[in-house]
Design an enzyme around this catalytic site. Structure first.
Site, short mmCIF file in Angstrom:
data_model
loop_
_atom_site.label_atom_id
_atom_site.label_comp_id
_atom_site.label_asym_id
_atom_site.label_seq_id
_atom_site.Cartn_x
_atom_site.Cartn_y
_atom_site.Cartn_z
N ASP A 189 0.85 -1.17 0.00
CA ASP A 189 0.00 0.00 0.00
C ASP A 189 0.90 1.24 0.00
O ASP A 189 1.87 1.31 0.74
CB ASP A 189 -0.89 -0.01 1.25
CG ASP A 189 -1.83 1.17 1.27
OD1 ASP A 189 -2.58 1.34 0.31
OD2 ASP A 189 -1.80 1.92 2.27
N GLU A 207 -1.75 17.82 6.11
CA GLU A 207 -1.32 18.65 5.00
C GLU A 207 -1.23 20.12 5.41
O GLU A 207 -0.27 20.83 5.08
CB GLU A 207 -2.29 18.50 3.82
CG GLU A 207 -2.26 17.13 3.16
CD GLU A 207 -3.16 16.12 3.87
OE1 GLU A 207 -3.71 16.47 4.93
OE2 GLU A 207 -3.31 15.00 3.36
N PHE A 224 -11.04 23.79 7.71
CA PHE A 224 -11.22 22.98 6.50
C PHE A 224 -12.42 22.06 6.67
O PHE A 224 -12.63 21.47 7.73
CB PHE A 224 -9.96 22.16 6.22
CG PHE A 224 -10.11 21.21 5.06
CD1 PHE A 224 -9.89 21.65 3.77
CD2 PHE A 224 -10.49 19.89 5.26
CE1 PHE A 224 -10.03 20.78 2.69
CE2 PHE A 224 -10.64 19.02 4.20
CZ PHE A 224 -10.41 19.47 2.91
N SER A 225 -13.20 21.92 5.62
CA SER A 225 -14.32 20.98 5.64
C SER A 225 -14.41 20.30 4.29
O SER A 225 -13.97 20.85 3.27
CB SER A 225 -15.64 21.69 5.96
OG SER A 225 -16.03 22.52 4.88
N THR A 285 -16.62 22.47 1.68
CA THR A 285 -16.03 23.63 1.01
C THR A 285 -14.68 23.32 0.37
O THR A 285 -14.25 23.99 -0.56
CB THR A 285 -15.83 24.78 2.01
OG1 THR A 285 -14.87 24.38 3.00
CG2 THR A 285 -17.15 25.14 2.69
N MET A 308 -11.91 23.96 1.52
CA MET A 308 -11.03 25.10 1.74
C MET A 308 -10.89 25.37 3.23
O MET A 308 -11.75 24.97 4.03
CB MET A 308 -11.58 26.37 1.06
CG MET A 308 -11.60 26.34 -0.44
SD MET A 308 -11.98 28.00 -1.13
CE MET A 308 -13.60 28.30 -0.43
N ASP A 336 -7.16 -1.72 4.09
CA ASP A 336 -6.23 -2.78 3.68
C ASP A 336 -6.57 -4.12 4.34
O ASP A 336 -5.99 -5.15 3.97
CB ASP A 336 -4.79 -2.42 4.07
CG ASP A 336 -4.29 -1.19 3.34
OD1 ASP A 336 -4.64 -1.04 2.16
OD2 ASP A 336 -3.56 -0.39 3.94
#
Length: 713
Positions: free
Chosen positions: A335, A376, A403-404, A407, A409, A553
């Protein structure tokens, strides 16, 4: 490299180091790995002796027919020696008992090597106080009321709060928060690791210590069923099941034993008919030397030592079957996320467009990421802070836009300024909604990042209600772990085909596959696709190994012949696999395959040696039995042994001592070198076949010279 990457970096052994049997040059005069001084010491033998004596119980020996026959023979010769005492009788009796003892000692030593590890693991099981959540409001778990309870009273499903400096009270998954965790007591690694909710690095092990922040953990195991409990049982050998290959070899040895028992009974009557009468004592000695006692005594030790070698590489095998299957693996599926790459996309660079200063883009991207708690988002903050050398906190009066998924963003509103960062389509759409214009440069940068296998995030801002403008693009990329290409080259040399499995699109998958050096890849893979690929390979007659760390996995790990779950992964993944890599290093499968091949090669080598050295014992005992009645048989006495009595005793003594001499090899394993099957077979026959013929002739002759000095023999 950002901080998260540093925390998860693992040290891998270099080719040719002690961590890779067979990777270095072979010894000029030996085809097996050099035995380290700590492999078999006097203290280890002393500690193993009580267990070896307990294994003399016939009920324990029943699983090894060869050694049970030897013990029955030892009892019989002891009775005969009591009835009719003689030097020959007592010499044969003593050495038959020693033969049995040496066989049980080999198994006891192999088991004892895991008990020291089990003792250290038990230190993790000390009872601790846990803070169990009692509130029902799920919006913010860490703020719910708690009650203090003993860790042994926790049950699967309980939620506990663990803060910095506290031990994790039981196995579980992080359901809220992120923290640095010290897992050195389990993995042996001194570097802490990050555990966080909502990803494939959510699993925590009971007994590990939280170093920073606080997390809410959902307990996943009841008392006595934890990961550490299973480890203790496995390293002590109590749950080791015999593999199909081992069972088949036991059947073969049992059949040979039965045949030779019939042969010896027949010889009694043949000798009586030909006036070459043989005592039961001599026939018993012949039987013990005829049956394959060497491999019979070492067979269990070889299997236990194979699992022990894995544990010493920080890989926990749930069964001996998995270790054996690893030796026959043809295809390796890995993976991508968390296995080949570090698991989270990391910000690698920022691209500005015409009319935008770099410091403007850096400031805007940083502000827009302050509310983004995803890995991120945190990597963007880390990258910019490292470049600017400044640490930025949330400005006073600012409104964070988290962040959602809807959106796509995140951003911040402060002092009439609105800054947004997110997926290209979402950010560009937001700019259009405010009356702003699109940019060909932005679209070109987005296309460039995407074509290289990365993920583009667009940064934009709006000031005082004016139309928003685009500022630039953040390049997120999966970071391939260090040394992956070299390790995959090693796998290729071993005859393994490597396939990377990922949910990414084909462009991204191709870029990562080329950078990592895998042979093939499967893009946009669903759990069903992974299962289908494994079944396709298996139907083609190939043995498949799978590495993974996520819940998605789990089906593939369960289907694979060898399923190696990363310890950093989810509980579901670890339960589905038949091996767990405590270091979470996917390239550790090279070690797993080498050890599996070592197990098979060692078993074959010692079986060849056992059968071959029996031939020399035939030349020692058979002429001694019948040379008086048939003087012509003296031509078979090629070793020119002193007398029939000394020949018999010398063969029995050698039969016992060779077991002790081979214990280190059984524990260490025959050196594995990547080579074709016919090359390995030829080496096996030349080294252990020819060696098994020559060694006994020399050994028995030397023993005969010593035994002949004993009065009465």
């Amino acid at each position: 490299m950002n901080e998260n990457q540093k925390l998860d970096t693992r040290t891998t052994a270099e080719p040719g180091s002690d961590e890779h049997d067979g990777a270095g040059p072979a010894h000029a005069q030996a085809e097996y790995a050099e035995v380290p001084s700590a492999l078999l010491t006097a203290s280890m033998l002393r500690e193993a002796l009580p267990g070896a004596l307990r294994k003399l119980d016939p009920r324990a020996l029943a699983a090894t027919p060869v050694m049970l026959i030897v013990e029955i023979g030892a009892v019989a010769t002891a009775v005969l020696s009591i009835i009719d005492p003689s030097t020959l009788g007592w010499a044969v009796t003593v050495w038959l008992w020693l033969t049995v003892l040496f066989g049980t000692l080999a198994e006891s030593v192999a088991e004892g090597r895991g008990k020291a590890q089990a003792a250290s693991l038990r230190a993790l099981q000390t009872e601790t106080t846990a803070r169990r959540l009692t509130g029902r409001d799920r919006r913010r778990l860490a703020d719910q009321p708690t009650e203090e309870v003993a860790s042994t009273s926790l049950r699967a499903g309980d939620l506990v709060l663990v803060a910095a400096g506290e031990r994790v009270p039981g196995d579980g998954d992080v359901v809220e928060g992120v923290a640095s965790v010290d897992e050195s007591a389990v993995t042996g690694e001194s570097a802490p690791v990050i555990r966080e909710s909502g990803g494939d690095r959510s699993a925590v092990t009971g007994g590990t210590t939280v170093l920073s922040d606080r997390i809410v953990v959902r307990i996943t195991s009841d008392p006595g069923q934890s990961f550490v409990d299973r480890m203790i049982g496995l390293v002590e050998g109590s749950q080791r099941q015999r593999t199909p290959n081992e069972l088949a070899l036991n059947v073969l040895l049992g059949t040979l034993t039965a045949v030779f028992v019939a042969v010896c009974i027949s010889l009694y009557f043949v000798a009586d008919y030909s006036d070459a009468h043989q005592s039961l004592l001599v026939l018993t000695a012949l039987l013990v030397c005829l049956i394959p006692t060497t491999i019979g005594a070492l067979l269990s030790a070889i299997g236990i030592a194979g699992m022990d070698r894995l544990v010493r590489r920080n890989v926990l095998a749930m069964s001996g079957r998995a270790v054996e299957a690893a030796g026959d693996v043809d295809v390796l599926l890995l993976d991508k996320t968390g296995t080949i790459t570090y698991g989270n996309r990391q910000a690698s660079e920022l691209h500005t467009i015409s009319g935008v200063e770099r410091h403007e883009l850096l400031e805007a991207a940083l502000l827009a990421s302050l509310a983004d708690e995803t890995p991120e988002g945190r990597s963007i903050v880390t990258l910019i802070e490292e470049e600017t050398g400044q640490h930025v906190s949330v400005p006073d009066g600012a409104t964070l836009v988290e962040f959602s998924a809807s959106t796509r963003m995140s951003g911040i509103d402060v002092s009439g300024r609105r800054v947004r960062k997110g997926a290209a389509g979402a950010a560009c759409g937001w700019v259009e909604e405010t009356g702003g214009a699109q940019s060909d440069e932005i679209h070109a940068a987005v296309e460039q990042v995407a074509s290289s296998g990365g993920t583009p995030l667009v940064v934009a801002e709006q000031v005082d209600g004016s139309p928003a403008r685009l500022l630039g693009v953040v390049h997120l990329k999966d970071v391939v772990k260090d040394g992956m290409r070299e390790r995959f080259d090693q796998m290729r040399a071993m005859g393994l085909r490597t396939v990377m499995i990922t949910g990414d699109n084909a462009v991204t998958a191709k870029a990562i596959a080329e950078e990592a050096g895998v042979d093939d890849f499967l893009a946009e893979a669903t759990p069903e696709d992974k299962l289908a690929l494994i079944r396709k390979e298996q139907h083609g007659g190939r043995m498949v190994a799978m590495c993974g760390d996520g819940t998605n996995d789990a089906p593939a790990l369960a289907q694979a012949d060898v399923g190696v779950a990363m310890n950093t992964g989810t509980t579901a993944a670890k339960e589905a696999g038949n091996m767990v890599d405590l270091d979470s290093d996917p390239t550790k499968l090279i070690d797993v395959v080498e050890i599996g091949k070592q197990l098979l090669i060692t078993r074959g080598a010692l079986t060849t040696f056992s059968v071959a050295n029996d031939v020399a014992k035939y030349f020692a005992i058979l002429p001694a039995m019948f040379v008086v009645a048939f003087p012509g048989l003296d031509v078979l006495n090629v070793m020119r042994l002193s007398s029939p009595q000394s020949a018999i005793v010398s063969a029995v003594v050698f039969n016992a001592l060779v077991i002790v001499a081979l214990i280190p090899l059984a524990l260490r394993g025959v050196r594995y070198r990547p080579a074709a099957a016919e090359v390995l077979l030829r080496r096996n026959l030349l080294v252990y076949g020819v060696g098994g013929l020559i060694t006994p002739f020399v050994g028995i002759k030397v023993l005969d010279l010593l035994v002949s000095l004993v009065p009465g023999l």
